[in-house]
Design an enzyme around this catalytic site. Structure first.
Site, PDB file in Angstrom:
ATOM      1  CG  ASN A 145      -0.363  -0.077   2.501  1.00 15.87           C
ATOM      2  OD1 ASN A 145       0.783  -0.494   2.623  1.00 15.87           O
ATOM      3  ND2 ASN A 145      -1.075   0.334   3.524  1.00 15.87           N
ATOM      4  N   PRO A 169       9.763  -7.219  -0.625  1.00 16.65           N
ATOM      5  CG  PRO A 169      10.127  -6.497  -2.827  1.00 16.65           C
ATOM      6  CD  PRO A 169      10.702  -7.378  -1.747  1.00 16.65           C
ATOM      7  CB  THR A 225       0.556 -11.905   7.315  1.00 17.43           C
ATOM      8  OG1 THR A 225      -0.572 -11.893   6.465  1.00 17.43           O
ATOM      9  CG2 THR A 225       1.757 -12.432   6.572  1.00 17.43           C
ATOM     10  CD  GLU A 243       4.583  -0.633  13.226  1.00 18.52           C
ATOM     11  OE1 GLU A 243       3.427  -0.347  13.588  1.00 18.52           O
ATOM     12  OE2 GLU A 243       5.590  -0.336  13.885  1.00 18.52           O
ATOM     13  N   GLY A 245      -2.973  -4.174  11.132  1.00 22.43           N
ATOM     14  CA  GLY A 245      -4.111  -3.390  10.657  1.00 22.43           C
ATOM     15  C   GLY A 245      -4.586  -2.338  11.648  1.00 22.43           C
ATOM     16  CB  CYS A 277      -2.231   0.776   8.401  1.00 24.39           C
ATOM     17  SG  CYS A 277      -0.808   1.825   8.346  1.00 24.39           S
ATOM     18  CD  GLU A 378      -7.316  -2.954   8.240  1.00 20.49           C
ATOM     19  OE1 GLU A 378      -6.895  -4.116   8.294  1.00 20.49           O
ATOM     20  OE2 GLU A 378      -6.563  -1.966   8.181  1.00 20.49           O
ATOM     21  CE  LYS A 448      -7.680  -1.839  21.425  1.00 19.62           C
ATOM     22  NZ  LYS A 448      -9.108  -1.566  21.702  1.00 19.62           N
ATOM     23  N   GLY A 451      -0.457  -4.355  16.622  1.00 21.56           N
ATOM     24  CA  GLY A 451       0.952  -4.722  16.536  1.00 21.56           C
ATOM     25  C   GLY A 451       1.762  -4.442  17.773  1.00 21.56           C
ATOM     26  CD  GLU A 455       8.191  -0.201  11.145  1.00 20.06           C
ATOM     27  OE1 GLU A 455       7.113  -0.066  10.551  1.00 20.06           O
ATOM     28  OE2 GLU A 455       9.188  -0.758  10.648  1.00 20.06           O
TER      29      GLU A 455
HETATM   30  P1  NDP Z   1      -0.180  -9.173   3.897  1.00 21.98           P
HETATM   31  O1  NDP Z   1       0.029  -9.504   5.316  1.00 21.98           O
HETATM   32  O2  NDP Z   1      -0.887 -10.119   3.046  1.00 21.98           O
HETATM   33  O3  NDP Z   1       1.222  -8.929   3.146  1.00 21.98           O
HETATM   34  C1  NDP Z   1       2.225  -8.134   3.658  1.00 21.98           C
HETATM   35  C2  NDP Z   1       3.570  -8.725   3.300  1.00 21.98           C
HETATM   36  O4  NDP Z   1       3.690 -10.016   3.909  1.00 21.98           O
HETATM   37  C3  NDP Z   1       3.756  -8.957   1.803  1.00 21.98           C
HETATM   38  O5  NDP Z   1       5.094  -8.754   1.459  1.00 21.98           O
HETATM   39  C4  NDP Z   1       3.391 -10.432   1.649  1.00 21.98           C
HETATM   40  O6  NDP Z   1       3.969 -11.048   0.531  1.00 21.98           O
HETATM   41  C5  NDP Z   1       3.986 -10.995   2.916  1.00 21.98           C
HETATM   42  N1  NDP Z   1       3.418 -12.273   3.323  1.00 21.98           N
HETATM   43  C6  NDP Z   1       2.260 -12.849   2.924  1.00 21.98           C
HETATM   44  N2  NDP Z   1       2.110 -14.048   3.531  1.00 21.98           N
HETATM   45  C7  NDP Z   1       3.193 -14.234   4.319  1.00 21.98           C
HETATM   46  C8  NDP Z   1       3.615 -15.254   5.200  1.00 21.98           C
HETATM   47  N3  NDP Z   1       2.897 -16.370   5.382  1.00 21.98           N
HETATM   48  N4  NDP Z   1       4.771 -15.107   5.866  1.00 21.98           N
HETATM   49  C9  NDP Z   1       5.515 -13.992   5.710  1.00 21.98           C
HETATM   50  N5  NDP Z   1       5.184 -12.980   4.869  1.00 21.98           N
HETATM   51  C10 NDP Z   1       4.029 -13.097   4.187  1.00 21.98           C
HETATM   52  O7  NDP Z   1      -0.852  -7.736   3.912  1.00 21.98           O
HETATM   53  P2  NDP Z   1      -1.327  -6.891   2.670  1.00 21.98           P
HETATM   54  O8  NDP Z   1      -0.302  -6.810   1.638  1.00 21.98           O
HETATM   55  O9  NDP Z   1      -2.652  -7.383   2.269  1.00 21.98           O
HETATM   56  O10 NDP Z   1      -1.394  -5.443   3.313  1.00 21.98           O
HETATM   57  C11 NDP Z   1      -2.561  -4.903   3.791  1.00 21.98           C
HETATM   58  C12 NDP Z   1      -2.651  -5.048   5.305  1.00 21.98           C
HETATM   59  O11 NDP Z   1      -1.535  -4.468   5.935  1.00 21.98           O
HETATM   60  C13 NDP Z   1      -3.846  -4.327   5.855  1.00 21.98           C
HETATM   61  O12 NDP Z   1      -4.497  -5.154   6.779  1.00 21.98           O
HETATM   62  C14 NDP Z   1      -3.282  -3.111   6.580  1.00 21.98           C
HETATM   63  O13 NDP Z   1      -4.029  -2.657   7.633  1.00 21.98           O
HETATM   64  C15 NDP Z   1      -1.932  -3.582   6.982  1.00 21.98           C
HETATM   65  N6  NDP Z   1      -0.995  -2.478   7.025  1.00 21.98           N
HETATM   66  C16 NDP Z   1      -0.523  -2.039   8.233  1.00 21.98           C
HETATM   67  C17 NDP Z   1       0.320  -0.975   8.322  1.00 21.98           C
HETATM   68  C18 NDP Z   1       0.861  -0.521   9.638  1.00 21.98           C
HETATM   69  O14 NDP Z   1       1.863   0.172   9.638  1.00 21.98           O
HETATM   70  N7  NDP Z   1       0.292  -0.887  10.765  1.00 21.98           N
HETATM   71  C19 NDP Z   1       0.755  -0.258   7.132  1.00 21.98           C
HETATM   72  C20 NDP Z   1       0.241  -0.799   5.920  1.00 21.98           C
HETATM   73  C21 NDP Z   1      -0.596  -1.871   5.891  1.00 21.98           C
HETATM   74  P3  NDP Z   1       3.154 -11.171  -0.853  1.00 21.98           P
HETATM   75  O15 NDP Z   1       2.986  -9.787  -1.347  1.00 21.98           O
HETATM   76  O16 NDP Z   1       4.044 -11.990  -1.678  1.00 21.98           O
HETATM   77  O17 NDP Z   1       1.841 -11.816  -0.519  1.00 21.98           O
END
Ligand code: NDP
Length: 474
Positions: A145, A169, A225, A243, A245, A277, A378, A448, A451, A455
């Site tokens: 994102n 990434p 994840t 970090e 949702g 997020c 969410e 909660k 995370g 950071e």
């Molecule tokens: P995911 O958890 O699906 O993916 C995030 C990263 O983790 C990607 O690089 C993904 O790889 C990787 N990943 C996926 N499965 C695994 C696994 N089993 N083990 C280790 N790594 C894995 O999240 P999204 O990409 O869908 O991102 C959206 C979510 O992130 C939302 O819920 C949002 O709220 C949260 N978010 C939180 C932020 C914060 O700072 N708190 C900031 C931004 C987003 P791949 O792309 O290959 O699937």
């Protein structure tokens, strides 16, 4: 300007992963489908490179970060175009994000003196020295994102502190990260100190989380994840920051500047097509001003220009993928069909150009039941649910009633309300009369299920440094 490190077509690589433009469905590039073998190799190289980088004076490391930031700034336009093409956000947001990445590097370069925070004193047991050492090889797993900023939040402090780092990434938005990493190498980062390994999360991400040679993991993404990453890292007692949702509440009191609050709500929800997020995910407004406020929102939201982020004048780009759009459409549909709320504006998929595009109308929902799916789950997309409140107690209590605790904002000029809200809202960051801003100096993270760890700011350095105590008997 041409991209300096554009990856080759990878035609010679078996089974490459395509990166798709969500505004058009067109191919933007291809990436290598990494495996556990690539992670093993990267860890080996990073371990070998680490000792030399770790002992370089922090100010010398800072020079590399400053130089990389300058290279990124020079290439801002090209990188922003790439980011928009692979992620979908409007070009003006991409430009800010690329500049934001540079600013994060500059920030960590500028505070590198803090890393020398070793101090000595004497005690009954002799002279005590506490030195701060980099932890070693680190891992970073990031989502699609806000890839450049989140990469900066992890890579900036890790490198400034003298670690080596392996970055995974998101598979659907990896190309800008590869370019940014290239700038760091061009700026003088020694080989293998920063390596990007692309490939599916369940393969490459899990290999990073569980690799015994990686001492610290920083993850941003979904809660589920995050749990998986934490459980894989636990047997090795790795440092972990997660970090995850959020379901950020925004509370608008009746004394607030309603025009400013409406602008803040629209920016806070529809920036990045709602895929942030800390987006405003639940909007609470004092019932005495609800009608006026909802009317302002409706006018502003229905005039947002939706389209391909590369075109001028676009306020909101596509949802990042067709799969993500289906999730959002489903959440809205279950809310409306279940009788949990009403659509004020928007609420549907839109096709702009061809069927490969994944646009969704900017959507305003009102009359919501607390059990509405858009409140219980969410929503990572352009959907703003508005609810009235009668008392501040009610607003804070409902705002706190989710599993999340990432950000929250209160809009008022009453200092007593500010003080109560700041104290009682369960969130890692509370904004007053603004939402969404996270300058590089301040810590960022959640409570909660949003995370653990922080950071950004000097606080992030804690994840990448560990103390070593030396006691010298005179
Ligand atoms: P995911 O958890 O699906 O993916 C995030 C990263 O983790 C990607 O690089 C993904 O790889 C990787 N990943 C996926 N499965 C695994 C696994 N089993 N083990 C280790 N790594 C894995 O999240 P999204 O990409 O869908 O991102 C959206 C979510 O992130 C939302 O819920 C949002 O709220 C949260 N978010 C939180 C932020 C914060 O700072 N708190 C900031 C931004 C987003 P791949 O792309 O290959 O699937």
């Amino acid at each position: 300007m041409d991209l300096p490190y554009f990856i080759p077509a990878f035609d010679d690589i078996e089974d490459p992963i395509p990166v798709i433009n969500p505004a058009t469905g067109a191919l933007v590039g291809r990436i290598h489908q990494g495996s556990t073998i690539e992670v093993d190799t990267a860890v080996l190289r990073a371990s070998e490179a680490f000792p030399k980088w770790a002992v370089i004076d922090a100010t010398e490391r800072a020079k590399v970060l400053f130089k990389a930031a300058a290279l990124v700034r020079n290439r801002q336009a090209a990188f922003a175009g790439l980011l928009t093409s692979e992620q979908g956000k409007p070009l003006k947001e991409s430009k800010n994000e690329i500049a934001g990445f540079a600013r994060i590097l500059e920030y960590y370069a500028s505070i590198s003196g803090l890393l020398k925070g070793d101090y000595g004193n004497s005690s009954a047991y002799g002279h005590a020295i506490v030195s701060r050492k980099p932890v070693g090889v680190c891992g970073a797993i990031i989502p699609w994102n806000v890839p450049a900023i989140i990469m900066g939040w992890k890579v900036g402090p890790a490198l400034a502190a003298g670690n080596s780092i392996i970055l995974k990434p998101a598979t659907t938005a990896p190309l800008t990260c590869i370019q940014l990493a290239g700038c760091l190498v061009e700026a003088g980062l020694p080989a293998d100190i920063l390596q990007v390994v692309t490939g599916p999360g369940p393969v490459v991400g899990e290999a990073i989380a569980s690799h015994p040679g990686i001492r610290a993991v920083s993850f941003t993404g979904e809660v589920g994840t995050g749990r998986r990453v934490a459980s894989l890292a636990a047997p090795y007692f790795k440092r972990v920051t997660l970090e995850l949702g959020g379901s950020d509440p925004m509370i608008v009191c009746n004394d607030a500047n309603l025009a400013e609050a409406a602008k803040g709500a629209v920016a806070g929800r529809f920036f990045n097509c709602g895929q942030t997020c800390t987006a405003v995910k639940r909007l609470f407004v004092d019932s005495s001003v609800e009608e006026e406020f909802v009317h302002k929102l409706q006018t502003m939201i229905s005039s947002l220009k939706v389209g391909n982020g590369l075109e001028s004048g676009v306020d909101m780009g596509p949802v990042h993928s067709l799969a993500q759009r289906s999730l959002i459409a489903d959440q809205v549909e279950r809310t409306i069909e279940g009788g949990f709320g009403t659509i004020k504006t928007g609420g549907k998929d839109i096709t702009i150009g061809n069927s490969g595009s994944s646009f969704f109308e900017p959507t305003l929902l009102s009359g919501l039941d607390p059990e509405a799916p858009v409140l219980k789950e969410e929503v990572f997309g352009p959907v703003l649910p508005v609810m009235p409140f009668e008392t501040l107690d009610d607003a804070i209590s409902v705002a706190n009633s989710t599993q999340f605790g990432l950000g929250a904002s209160v809009w008022t000029h009453d200092t007593r309300i500010v003080s109560r809200a700041c104290e009682e809202l369960q969130a890692g960051i509370v904004w007053v009369n603004q939402h969404l801003k996270i300058p590089p100096e301040v810590p960022f993270g959640g409570t909660k299920d949003s995370g653990i760890g922080r950071e950004n700011g000097r606080y992030a350095l804690e994840h990448y440094l560990e103390e070593k105590t030396i006691l010298i008997k005179p």
